[in-house]
Design a protein around this motif. Structure first.
Motif, PDB file in Angstrom:
ATOM      1  N   LEU A  14      25.896  20.977 131.713  1.00 42.94           N
ATOM      2  CA  LEU A  14      27.047  20.585 132.517  1.00 42.94           C
ATOM      3  C   LEU A  14      27.839  19.502 131.793  1.00 42.94           C
ATOM      4  O   LEU A  14      27.265  18.663 131.097  1.00 42.94           O
ATOM      5  N   PRO A  15      29.145  19.490 131.986  1.00 39.10           N
ATOM      6  CA  PRO A  15      29.953  18.419 131.393  1.00 39.10           C
ATOM      7  C   PRO A  15      29.506  17.064 131.944  1.00 39.10           C
ATOM      8  O   PRO A  15      29.145  16.945 133.117  1.00 39.10           O
ATOM      9  N   PRO A  16      29.528  16.024 131.112  1.00 37.57           N
ATOM     10  CA  PRO A  16      29.034  14.717 131.561  1.00 37.57           C
ATOM     11  C   PRO A  16      29.836  14.111 132.707  1.00 37.57           C
ATOM     12  O   PRO A  16      29.293  13.336 133.488  1.00 37.57           O
ATOM     13  N   ASP A  17      31.098  14.474 132.836  1.00 39.74           N
ATOM     14  CA  ASP A  17      31.885  13.896 133.924  1.00 39.74           C
ATOM     15  C   ASP A  17      31.534  14.503 135.280  1.00 39.74           C
ATOM     16  O   ASP A  17      31.920  13.990 136.316  1.00 39.74           O
ATOM     17  N   ARG A  18      30.752  15.572 135.290  1.00 40.51           N
ATOM     18  CA  ARG A  18      30.329  16.196 136.547  1.00 40.51           C
ATOM     19  C   ARG A  18      29.496  15.225 137.373  1.00 40.51           C
ATOM     20  O   ARG A  18      29.572  15.194 138.588  1.00 40.51           O
ATOM     21  N   ALA A  19      28.703  14.389 136.699  1.00 43.33           N
ATOM     22  CA  ALA A  19      27.833  13.437 137.397  1.00 43.33           C
ATOM     23  C   ALA A  19      28.623  12.370 138.147  1.00 43.33           C
ATOM     24  O   ALA A  19      28.113  11.754 139.067  1.00 43.33           O
TER      25      ALA A  19
END
Length: 103
Positions: A14-19
């Motif tokens: 998942l893209p890190p900005d998803r968190a």
């Protein structure tokens, strides 16, 4: 003979900005991204005025937002990391990636 078992794991990344997708986004130009990476503060009024699309109330340049975290994006949509507004009209970096991540 020898029997070797090869298993390939398909793990979605998942893209890190998803968190941190619950945080509001801010778009920065190249000069602003560089300034933050050097530890400088950015004026809220300038940032809020340059945001693309319809500007939500929290991004109105007329008033500084309260202290809060923001997702920061640079040119071409690269995720830079997190910034924080100080409630006095300035944004500073909180956590930045050493190398921006394309999302």
């Amino acid at each position: 003979g020898d029997c070797q078992l090869h298993v390939e794991w398909m793990v979605p990344v998942l893209p890190p900005d998803r968190a941190v997708s619950h945080l509001p986004p801010l778009q920065l130009d190249a000069d602003q991204a560089r300034a933050l990476s050097q530890g400088r503060l950015l004026a809220w009024r300038t940032l809020a005025a340059q945001q693309p699309g319809e500007v939500p109330a929290a991004l109105q340049p007329s008033s500084a937002p309260p202290e809060r975290l923001w997702r920061l994006y640079g040119p071409q949509g690269a995720f830079l990391g997190l910034g924080v507004t100080d409630g006095a009209g300035e944004l500073r970096s909180r956590r930045l990636f050493a190398h921006p991540v394309m999302v």
